[in-house]
Design an enzyme around this catalytic site. Structure first.
Site, short mmCIF file in Angstrom:
data_model
loop_
_atom_site.label_atom_id
_atom_site.label_comp_id
_atom_site.label_asym_id
_atom_site.label_seq_id
_atom_site.Cartn_x
_atom_site.Cartn_y
_atom_site.Cartn_z
CB CYS B 179 -0.98 0.00 1.17
SG CYS B 179 -0.24 -0.23 2.79
CG HIS B 455 -4.03 0.22 5.23
ND1 HIS B 455 -3.39 -0.50 4.25
CD2 HIS B 455 -5.23 0.61 4.73
CE1 HIS B 455 -4.17 -0.55 3.18
NE2 HIS B 455 -5.29 0.12 3.43
#
Lengths: 100, 541
Positions: B179, B455
């Protein structure tokens, strides 16, 4: 000696004259610039832009006047007091210079 | 377009052609007038001159925000309804708000939009601004912007080109803790300058001479995928592999720092760009991201000032002041920038003055931005490092950042002017029009969670609409949610690009030289083979 009360017509004329001087000297633009910068810094501008845009997605029928009618009151009331105070002080400062 | 009808009246007007249409010509004149007036207002304060201002044709009051009829010389107030009354009485259709270039149609009873009118507005404003600004260094005027007009060759190519539908908003598959890469790639994809460069075929991956691990080719392939007719998420596998090979410190399947990947990829794009140089490079990375930072050191004893200029690709901002520093109010991007550019004392051991010769002097240092890049990237230093590369902790403090950013107060020129005139925040300190310093937010990278199990997601804007990207999931978003997000990096693009006087780019010069040299080598080969032939013939005689 207390100043004589001005009639509404006299006040209107005075306001027009002050507006003219503010515009012709560029002071209007300078004060407006300070106001716009403070409002943007405080997040007010982005908040109004966001609320207007999201409201415009759902308002039916959509027109500028309909949106303005809804958004103008909260726009005016949500201006941070400190900014309102500072800018009024700038305007007052200019007016004091202009009037004997 | 979703059943939204445009205003047929403006469409008819635009159909007449720009110059044939009186109202549109008047519109441009009026917009240009306002740009000149605004510039004049900045400078007139110091003189006794007066800016000429309009008055309402109905009630005679001076107009801070004039609305002008596009069919006659009427100007009036909006709020008191005078301009609407005029339009009704004289059966004129359009009036324009001079300040914003918005046009009101009295038939539709609303402000209307037309793409062509938007273009005319921007062209008129930019033309005026170009006249008002000179380059600081060379004192030459700005290069005039010219709209692209297709050549005959272009027209043929366009006619023969197949148009395909494209979603343009494609998610990116997470290839295993990637990510950090996906968010940076989305910020590249939504970067107008990078997008235009690669969609403009400036680096064609099929014609590129670099045999392997060319990051420019990977960018080209990425843009081709995003702008294809495939709407489902795309897995940037070859991009990842190339990254591992070029930047070994990022290799492996663990989570990496998005900012590190960002800087690393910029360097890889630069080095695989044709014609890139080590000094004054104008490859796409440097043309887009490179600015200059100036550091001024003043000796407190003798006042001697020394300045150094360093290149920069982005700005990393501390979230906390030095211990003992008083922080005013909340944490915002502007306060971080103020902190970045404030004067700070140097320890007496760090400085020795070249002029008064004393070492161990008291000195102060101040950073400022000498040259603003077209795209400004900010990183908030959220990850505190201890000594070695290991990160000790993450600073989660929320930072508020604006959709519109005025960078003038942090530029070297304005800061020096402001010091001289003692006027803080005054627009008269800005040389040139204010829009030259204005930036619009177009992408934000968020980080949630802790350092090792966090994240990354991002927001990006296309024209007026914001989207949230969470690897392969793409959803519509509001500006409010963007500005409330836990930002790690923010990307801003200049409102108007200013072009310096034209010089042929180094990669074009290099290519021209290569072509010339190849031709020369061909010629020599030909000449020598002709000579060989002649010698052979002579030998047989």
């Amino acid at each position: 000696m207390p100043p004589a009360a001005a009639t509404p017509a006299e006040l209107d004329a005075l306001q027009a004259q002050l507006t003219q001087r503010l515009l012709e000297s560029g002071e209007w633009d300078r004060i407006k610039f300070v106001l716009a910068a403070k409002l943007n810094d405080s997040g007010w501008t982005d908040d109004m832009r966001n609320r207007s845009k999201e409201r415009a997605r759902t308002i039916e029928p959509l027109s500028f006047n309909a949106l303005l009618e809804e958004m103008l009151p909260p726009a005016q009331t949500s201006i941070p007091l400190a900014i309102r105070r500072d800018v009024i002080a700038l305007i007052r400062g200019y007016i004091d210079q202009q009037i004997e | 377009m979703n059943g939204i009808q445009g205003c047929p009246h403006i469409a008819a007007l635009v159909g007449l052609g720009d110059l044939a249409s009186g109202p549109l010509r008047k519109f441009q004149e009026v917009v240009a007038w306002e740009a000149r007036r605004a510039q004049q207002a900045k400078t007139v304060g110091a003189t006794r001159k007066k800016v000429s201002i309009p008055f309402c044709s109905t009630c005679k009051v001076p107009l801070p925000r004039p609305f002008v009829c596009l069919h006659c010389s009427y100007a009036g107030c909006w709020r008191s309804g005078h301009v609407s009354e005029h339009l009704q009485e004289s059966q004129h259709i359009f009036c324009a708000d001079v300040t914003t270039g918005s046009i009101f149609c009295s038939e539709c009873k609303d402000f209307i939009y037309h793409a062509r009118v938007d273009e005319l507005y921007r062209a008129a404003v930019v033309t005026e601004e170009e006249k008002q600004t000179r380059f600081q260094v060379a004192k030459k005027p700005r290069e005039r912007f010219q709209s692209w007009v297709p050549t005959a060759h272009d027209v043929v190519a366009l006619e023969n080109a197949a148009t395909i539908p494209c979603q343009r908003r494609r998610g990116l598959l997470n290839l295993g803790q990637t990510c950090f890469m996906n968010v940076v790639l989305q910020c590249f994809i939504h970067n107008p300058l990078l997008r235009n460069y690669f969609l403009g075929d400036k680096h064609n991956n099929r014609q590129c001479k670099i045999e392997e691990d060319c990051t420019c080719c990977e960018m080209d392939k990425l843009f081709a995928e995003i702008f294809s007719d495939e709407p489902t998420a795309f897995g940037p596998v070859t991009f990842l592999v190339t990254t591992w090979r070029k930047s070994t410190e990022l290799a492996g399947y663990q989570q990496q720092d998005a900012h590190e990947f960002f800087i690393s990829t910029l360097n890889n794009i630069h080095s695989s760009s044709r014609g890139s140089t080590n000094i004054s490079c104008n490859c796409i990375v440097h043309s887009t991201f490179a600015g200059q930072l100036q550091s001024d050191v003043v000796c407190e004893r003798c006042g001697n000032e020394t300045s150094t200029v360093d290149p920069m690709l982005d700005i990393s901002l501390e979230l906390r002041g030095k211990p003992g520093e008083v922080l005013a109010g909340e944490n915002t991007l502007t306060t971080c920038l103020k902190r970045y550019t404030q004067r700070e004392k140097l320890g007496s051991k760090q400085y020795s003055c070249s002029k008064c010769g004393k070492s161990g002097q008291e000195a102060s240092k101040r950073m400022s931005i000498r040259k603003l890049p077209p795209v400004l990237s900010f990183q908030f230093k959220r990850f505190e490092h201890k000594g070695d590369k290991s990160v000790s902790r993450k600073i989660d403090t929320r930072v508020r950042f604006p959709a519109i950013l005025d960078m003038a107060p942090f530029t070297t020129h304005v800061m020096k002017n402001a010091e001289k005139e003692n006027s803080n925040g005054s627009m008269s300190a800005y040389p040139g029009p204010i829009t030259m310093y204005e930036y619009d937010l177009f992408a934000v990278i968020n980080h949630e969670g802790q350092i090792n199990n966090g994240h990354y997601t991002n927001y990006a804007r296309y024209e007026d609409e914001w989207y949230r990207f969470d690897d392969d999931k793409v959803t519509a978003a509001s500006l409010g949610s963007v500005l409330a997000s836990p930002a790690y990096m923010c990307f801003y693009v200049k409102r108007h690009l200013d072009y310096k006087p034209y010089t042929t780019p180094s990669y074009v010069l290099k290519r021209e030289n290569e072509v010339a040299r190849e031709k020369e080598i061909e010629r020599e080969k030909e000449l020598s083979s002709i000579k060989e032939l002649e010698d052979a013939l002579l030998a047989t005689v």
